[in-house]
Enzyme design. Structure first.
Site, PDB file in Angstrom:
ATOM      1  N   ASP A   8       0.869  -1.161   0.000  1.00 15.86           N
ATOM      2  CA  ASP A   8       0.000   0.000   0.000  1.00 15.86           C
ATOM      3  C   ASP A   8       0.925   1.237   0.000  1.00 15.86           C
ATOM      4  OD1 ASP A   8      -2.446   1.518   0.527  1.00 15.86           O
ATOM      5  OD2 ASP A   8      -1.620   1.793   2.533  1.00 15.86           O
ATOM      6  N   LEU A   9       0.422   2.383  -0.385  1.00 13.57           N
ATOM      7  CA  LEU A   9       1.278   3.586  -0.421  1.00 13.57           C
ATOM      8  C   LEU A   9       1.049   4.475   0.807  1.00 13.57           C
ATOM      9  CD1 LEU A   9       3.255   5.465  -1.950  1.00 13.57           C
ATOM     10  CD2 LEU A   9       1.261   6.462  -3.080  1.00 13.57           C
ATOM     11  N   ASP A  10      -0.163   5.073   0.857  1.00 11.80           N
ATOM     12  CA  ASP A  10      -0.449   6.036   1.923  1.00 11.80           C
ATOM     13  C   ASP A  10      -0.489   5.332   3.284  1.00 11.80           C
ATOM     14  OD1 ASP A  10      -0.683   7.976  -0.012  1.00 11.80           O
ATOM     15  OD2 ASP A  10      -2.857   7.879  -0.135  1.00 11.80           O
ATOM     16  N   THR A  16       0.792  10.235   3.909  1.00 10.78           N
ATOM     17  CA  THR A  16       0.039  11.274   3.198  1.00 10.78           C
ATOM     18  C   THR A  16      -1.330  11.511   3.834  1.00 10.78           C
ATOM     19  OG1 THR A  16      -0.449   9.531   1.645  1.00 10.78           O
ATOM     20  CG2 THR A  16       1.092  11.200   0.907  1.00 10.78           C
ATOM     21  N   LYS A  44      -9.101   6.089   5.446  1.00 17.44           N
ATOM     22  CA  LYS A  44      -7.826   5.491   5.039  1.00 17.44           C
ATOM     23  C   LYS A  44      -8.071   4.299   4.122  1.00 17.44           C
ATOM     24  CE  LYS A  44      -4.706   6.893   8.689  1.00 17.44           C
ATOM     25  NZ  LYS A  44      -3.885   6.461   9.840  1.00 17.44           N
ATOM     26  N   GLY A  45      -7.414   4.303   2.978  1.00 11.93           N
ATOM     27  CA  GLY A  45      -7.529   3.194   2.029  1.00 11.93           C
ATOM     28  C   GLY A  45      -8.774   3.252   1.166  1.00 11.93           C
ATOM     29  N   ILE A  46      -9.650   4.231   1.425  1.00 12.03           N
ATOM     30  CA  ILE A  46     -10.920   4.355   0.703  1.00 12.03           C
ATOM     31  C   ILE A  46     -10.721   5.296  -0.494  1.00 12.03           C
ATOM     32  CG2 ILE A  46     -13.343   5.102   0.957  1.00 12.03           C
ATOM     33  CD1 ILE A  46     -12.619   2.701   2.710  1.00 12.03           C
ATOM     34  N   ARG A  48     -11.215   8.056  -3.611  1.00  6.65           N
ATOM     35  CA  ARG A  48     -11.603   9.471  -3.544  1.00  6.65           C
ATOM     36  C   ARG A  48     -13.126   9.629  -3.615  1.00  6.65           C
ATOM     37  NH1 ARG A  48      -8.816  13.106  -7.973  1.00  6.65           N
ATOM     38  NH2 ARG A  48      -7.098  11.763  -7.325  1.00  6.65           N
ATOM     39  N   SER A 113      -2.259   0.491  -4.461  1.00 12.03           N
ATOM     40  CA  SER A 113      -2.799   1.680  -3.786  1.00 12.03           C
ATOM     41  C   SER A 113      -4.094   2.135  -4.433  1.00 12.03           C
ATOM     42  CB  SER A 113      -1.764   2.805  -3.863  1.00 12.03           C
ATOM     43  OG  SER A 113      -2.340   4.036  -3.493  1.00 12.03           O
ATOM     44  N   ALA A 114      -4.986   2.685  -3.612  1.00 15.53           N
ATOM     45  CA  ALA A 114      -6.232   3.252  -4.131  1.00 15.53           C
ATOM     46  C   ALA A 114      -5.998   4.633  -4.746  1.00 15.53           C
ATOM     47  CB  ALA A 114      -7.248   3.370  -2.994  1.00 15.53           C
ATOM     48  N   SER A 115      -4.819   5.199  -4.535  1.00 20.84           N
ATOM     49  CA  SER A 115      -4.592   6.595  -4.931  1.00 20.84           C
ATOM     50  C   SER A 115      -4.379   6.766  -6.425  1.00 20.84           C
ATOM     51  CB  SER A 115      -3.381   7.153  -4.189  1.00 20.84           C
ATOM     52  OG  SER A 115      -3.131   8.469  -4.628  1.00 20.84           O
ATOM     53  N   ASN A 117      -2.893   9.414  -7.321  1.00 16.85           N
ATOM     54  CA  ASN A 117      -1.679  10.247  -7.301  1.00 16.85           C
ATOM     55  C   ASN A 117      -0.432   9.428  -6.958  1.00 16.85           C
ATOM     56  OD1 ASN A 117      -2.958  12.920  -7.706  1.00 16.85           O
ATOM     57  ND2 ASN A 117      -3.971  12.453  -5.765  1.00 16.85           N
ATOM     58  N   LYS A 144     -10.874  -0.887  -1.790  1.00 14.90           N
ATOM     59  CA  LYS A 144     -10.632  -1.820  -0.693  1.00 14.90           C
ATOM     60  C   LYS A 144     -11.830  -1.697   0.260  1.00 14.90           C
ATOM     61  CE  LYS A 144      -5.724  -0.765  -1.091  1.00 14.90           C
ATOM     62  NZ  LYS A 144      -4.570  -0.049  -0.529  1.00 14.90           N
ATOM     63  N   GLU A 168      -0.026  -3.281   4.741  1.00 15.05           N
ATOM     64  CA  GLU A 168      -1.184  -2.365   4.791  1.00 15.05           C
ATOM     65  C   GLU A 168      -1.287  -1.634   6.127  1.00 15.05           C
ATOM     66  OE1 GLU A 168      -3.768  -0.764   3.879  1.00 15.05           O
ATOM     67  OE2 GLU A 168      -3.992  -1.354   1.804  1.00 15.05           O
ATOM     68  N   ASP A 169      -1.766  -0.384   6.071  1.00 20.19           N
ATOM     69  CA  ASP A 169      -1.983   0.378   7.310  1.00 20.19           C
ATOM     70  C   ASP A 169      -3.469   0.549   7.626  1.00 20.19           C
ATOM     71  OD1 ASP A 169      -2.392   2.228   5.125  1.00 20.19           O
ATOM     72  OD2 ASP A 169      -2.502   3.790   6.657  1.00 20.19           O
TER      73      ASP A 169
HETATM   74  P1  B16 Z   1      -6.361   9.931  -4.225  1.00 21.06           P
HETATM   75  P2  B16 Z   1      -3.696   3.931  -0.216  1.00 21.06           P
HETATM   76  C1  B16 Z   1      -5.575   5.825  -0.437  1.00 21.06           C
HETATM   77  O1  B16 Z   1      -4.282   5.390  -0.640  1.00 21.06           O
HETATM   78  C2  B16 Z   1      -5.696   6.695   0.808  1.00 21.06           C
HETATM   79  O2  B16 Z   1      -5.433   5.919   1.964  1.00 21.06           O
HETATM   80  C3  B16 Z   1      -7.072   7.276   0.895  1.00 21.06           C
HETATM   81  O3  B16 Z   1      -7.178   8.110   2.028  1.00 21.06           O
HETATM   82  C4  B16 Z   1      -7.349   8.079  -0.382  1.00 21.06           C
HETATM   83  O4  B16 Z   1      -8.673   8.624  -0.377  1.00 21.06           O
HETATM   84  C5  B16 Z   1      -7.186   7.166  -1.585  1.00 21.06           C
HETATM   85  O5  B16 Z   1      -5.878   6.619  -1.584  1.00 21.06           O
HETATM   86  C6  B16 Z   1      -7.402   7.885  -2.897  1.00 21.06           C
HETATM   87  O6  B16 Z   1      -6.382   8.832  -3.060  1.00 21.06           O
HETATM   88  O7  B16 Z   1      -7.372  10.976  -3.896  1.00 21.06           O
HETATM   89  O8  B16 Z   1      -4.932  10.399  -4.204  1.00 21.06           O
HETATM   90  O9  B16 Z   1      -6.699   9.212  -5.517  1.00 21.06           O
HETATM   91  O10 B16 Z   1      -3.706   3.911   1.279  1.00 21.06           O
HETATM   92  O11 B16 Z   1      -4.582   2.882  -0.866  1.00 21.06           O
HETATM   93  O12 B16 Z   1      -2.297   3.979  -0.798  1.00 21.06           O
HETATM   94 MG    MG Z   2      -2.936   3.130   3.237  1.00 18.01          MG
END
Ligand code: B16
Ligand code: MG
Length: 216
Positions: A8-10, A16, A44-46, A48, A113-115, A117, A144, A168-169
């Site tokens: 996982d990233l964040d 972040t 967290k992990g959810i 956008r 990662s869900a991000s 970015n 997730k 994972e966090d």
């Molecule tokens: P973005 P992960 C997740 O990253 C974050 O934990 C979560 O808070 C955020 O809403 C999601 O990425 C989407 O991020 O807005 O940058 O697309 O923990 O899965 O690495």
């Molecule tokens: Mg995370």
């Protein structure tokens, strides 16, 4: 036998969550919605879009699809402002060493990662080349605890899920790893991540990847 690692990233590689907090709170306050650290924790992990839906539901605010898109774009602009100053000094303790050791020991490494970015963040902190595959919010749609992001990571590494271990966090991320049939190491508090096969507070606790995985 574990042959692949899915990160996982964040909250695992960089913190972040503090930047997501600033940007979501700014949006929530503009809409007259309370948003504190307790609420941020639940995001967290959810993804956008799902994060926005939860905040609107907490505030009992309804928006049109166009307004939702506007606020997601605005939140992301504020978030990008926050992360624009990030550098390698923001890599969480022990992570860079662990990734280097894992590669030296022949383990395959993917991001899950869900991000949306994820790539610019990895570029900013100088870790993009540490990954053999990147699966992020631009690739998968299911949030997730759906295991899609990790199953796709295993697939891109050419490994079966039971040959992979997820780091994972977030509770939702631990559930995603388990639903995908993978081993999971939680980074954080056992109260939240107790369903993981092992919980650590930082990668400094497991400097040697192979022996950490043997103990799972
Ligand atoms: P973005 P992960 C997740 O990253 C974050 O934990 C979560 O808070 C955020 O809403 C999601 O990425 C989407 O991020 O807005 O940058 O697309 O923990 O899965 O690495
Ligand atoms: Mg995370």
């Amino acid at each position: 036998m574990i042959r692949g690692l899915l990160f996982d990233l964040d909250g695992v590689i960089v913190d972040t969550a503090k930047y997501h907090f600033i940007a979501w709170q700014r949006m929530a306050f503009a809409l007259g919605i309370h948003f504190g650290h307790e609420e941020n924790e639940q995001l967290k992990g959810i993804s956008r879009v799902e994060s926005l839906e939860r905040i609107l539901a907490w505030g009992k605010v309804s928006l049109t699809p166009e307004e939702k898109q506007h606020w997601m774009d605005q939140k992301n602009t504020w978030y990008l402002e926050c992360i624009s100053q990030m550098g390698p000094e923001e890599i969480l303790p022990g992570v860079a060493n662990f990734l280097g050791e894992a590669r030296a020991q022949g383990l395959q490494i993917a991001l899950g990662s869900a991000s949306k970015n994820a790539v610019p963040i990895l570029e900013r902190i100088g870790l993009l080349s540490a990954f053999d595959a990147i699966v992020d919010g631009t690739v998968v749609t299911a949030s997730k605890p759906n295991p899609e992001v990790f199953l796709e990571g295993a697939r891109r590494l050419g490994l079966s899920p039971d040959a992979c271990c997820v780091f994972e966090d977030a509770e939702a991320g631990v559930e995603a790893a388990l639903a995908g049939g993978m081993r999971c190491i939680g980074i954080g508090h056992p109260d939240v991540l107790g369903r993981a096969h092992r919980v650590i507070q930082s990668f400094n606790e497991i400097p040697d990847p192979t022996s950490a995985l043997l103990a799972l």
